[in-house]
Design a protein around this motif. Structure first.
Motif, PDB file in Angstrom:
ATOM      1  N   SER A  38       0.826  -1.203   0.000  1.00 24.71           N
ATOM      2  CA  SER A  38       0.000   0.000   0.000  1.00 24.71           C
ATOM      3  C   SER A  38       0.864   1.259   0.000  1.00 24.71           C
ATOM      4  CB  SER A  38      -0.914  -0.004   1.225  1.00 24.71           C
ATOM      5  OG  SER A  38      -1.630   1.207   1.322  1.00 24.71           O
ATOM      6  N   LEU A  39       1.869   1.273   0.856  1.00 23.68           N
ATOM      7  CA  LEU A  39       2.781   2.425   0.911  1.00 23.68           C
ATOM      8  C   LEU A  39       3.518   2.631  -0.415  1.00 23.68           C
ATOM      9  CD1 LEU A  39       4.253   1.986   4.493  1.00 23.68           C
ATOM     10  CD2 LEU A  39       2.799   3.853   3.694  1.00 23.68           C
ATOM     11  N   ALA A  40       3.899   1.536  -1.063  1.00 20.13           N
ATOM     12  CA  ALA A  40       4.596   1.639  -2.355  1.00 20.13           C
ATOM     13  C   ALA A  40       3.677   2.248  -3.415  1.00 20.13           C
ATOM     14  CB  ALA A  40       5.085   0.266  -2.789  1.00 20.13           C
ATOM     15  N   PHE A  41       2.407   1.829  -3.442  1.00 17.33           N
ATOM     16  CA  PHE A  41       1.469   2.410  -4.405  1.00 17.33           C
ATOM     17  C   PHE A  41       1.270   3.901  -4.139  1.00 17.33           C
ATOM     18  CE2 PHE A  41      -0.574  -1.946  -5.092  1.00 17.33           C
ATOM     19  CZ  PHE A  41      -0.051  -2.088  -6.358  1.00 17.33           C
ATOM     20  N   VAL A  42       1.110   4.273  -2.885  1.00 21.60           N
ATOM     21  CA  VAL A  42       0.929   5.682  -2.538  1.00 21.60           C
ATOM     22  C   VAL A  42       2.171   6.485  -2.920  1.00 21.60           C
ATOM     23  CG1 VAL A  42       0.649   7.301  -0.609  1.00 21.60           C
ATOM     24  CG2 VAL A  42      -0.772   5.245  -0.737  1.00 21.60           C
ATOM     25  N   ALA A  43       3.347   5.964  -2.605  1.00 26.65           N
ATOM     26  CA  ALA A  43       4.594   6.659  -2.967  1.00 26.65           C
ATOM     27  C   ALA A  43       4.714   6.789  -4.486  1.00 26.65           C
ATOM     28  CB  ALA A  43       5.799   5.912  -2.402  1.00 26.65           C
ATOM     29  N   GLY A  44       4.336   5.740  -5.205  1.00 26.50           N
ATOM     30  CA  GLY A  44       4.377   5.805  -6.668  1.00 26.50           C
ATOM     31  C   GLY A  44       3.422   6.850  -7.207  1.00 26.50           C
ATOM     32  N   GLY A  45       2.217   6.899  -6.644  1.00 25.71           N
ATOM     33  CA  GLY A  45       1.245   7.903  -7.081  1.00 25.71           C
ATOM     34  C   GLY A  45       1.726   9.316  -6.828  1.00 25.71           C
ATOM     35  N   LEU A  46       2.342   9.537  -5.682  1.00 23.51           N
ATOM     36  CA  LEU A  46       2.889  10.861  -5.384  1.00 23.51           C
ATOM     37  C   LEU A  46       4.086  11.179  -6.278  1.00 23.51           C
ATOM     38  CD1 LEU A  46       2.669  10.800  -1.491  1.00 23.51           C
ATOM     39  CD2 LEU A  46       1.180  12.019  -3.088  1.00 23.51           C
ATOM     40  N   ALA A  47       4.915  10.183  -6.547  1.00 21.23           N
ATOM     41  CA  ALA A  47       6.103  10.401  -7.379  1.00 21.23           C
ATOM     42  C   ALA A  47       5.730  10.765  -8.811  1.00 21.23           C
ATOM     43  CB  ALA A  47       6.989   9.151  -7.367  1.00 21.23           C
ATOM     44  N   VAL A  48       4.692  10.141  -9.339  1.00 21.95           N
ATOM     45  CA  VAL A  48       4.274  10.449 -10.712  1.00 21.95           C
ATOM     46  C   VAL A  48       3.951  11.933 -10.837  1.00 21.95           C
ATOM     47  CG1 VAL A  48       2.396  10.102 -12.379  1.00 21.95           C
ATOM     48  CG2 VAL A  48       3.474   8.126 -11.302  1.00 21.95           C
TER      49      VAL A  48
END
Length: 121
Positions: A38-48
């Motif tokens: 979950s944290l990885a998906f959130v970090a990816g969404g913010l990084a995009v």
């Protein structure tokens, strides 16, 4: 106050019998793996959004929102999966399957296609 009364959530721990601790600890490790996902998906969404992926702004926002949605779904899967599995073990029942794995994979597939299309156009 007994140790059973202090355990959270009572809806899980208040019923059935304690399973072998190894199984409960394995269930907890699975829960934590879903939380990391979950944290990885959130970090990816913010990084995009933060790194301004070289795709159109509407597509970038869509990709970011889909990744954040996948992060929310993975967090929900973590909790529901832990509760359902712990209950099943406490009642010596069959282990449940997950209802959110397929939607998460579909969202991730859409994100991958969107990124690919956005980079190629």
């Amino acid at each position: 106050m007994s140790s059973e009364a202090r355990r959270f959530p009572r809806s899980v721990y208040g019923k059935g019998e304690d399973p072998d601790p190894r199984f409960s600890l394995a269930n907890e490790r699975t829960f934590l793996a879903w939380v990391r996902t979950s944290l990885a998906f959130v970090a990816g969404g913010l990084a995009v959004e933060a790194l301004e992926l070289p795709v159109s702004q509407p597509l970038r926002l869509t990709i970011s929102l889909l990744l954040l949605l996948a992060g929310i779904a993975a967090a929900v899967q973590a909790w529901l999966g832990w509760v359902r599995t712990e209950r099943a073990m406490r009642h010596v029942g069959s282990l449940p399957s997950s209802g959110l794995k397929l939607p998460i994979v579909i969202i991730l597939g859409i994100v991958c296609v969107a990124v690919l299309v956005g980079l190629l156009l």
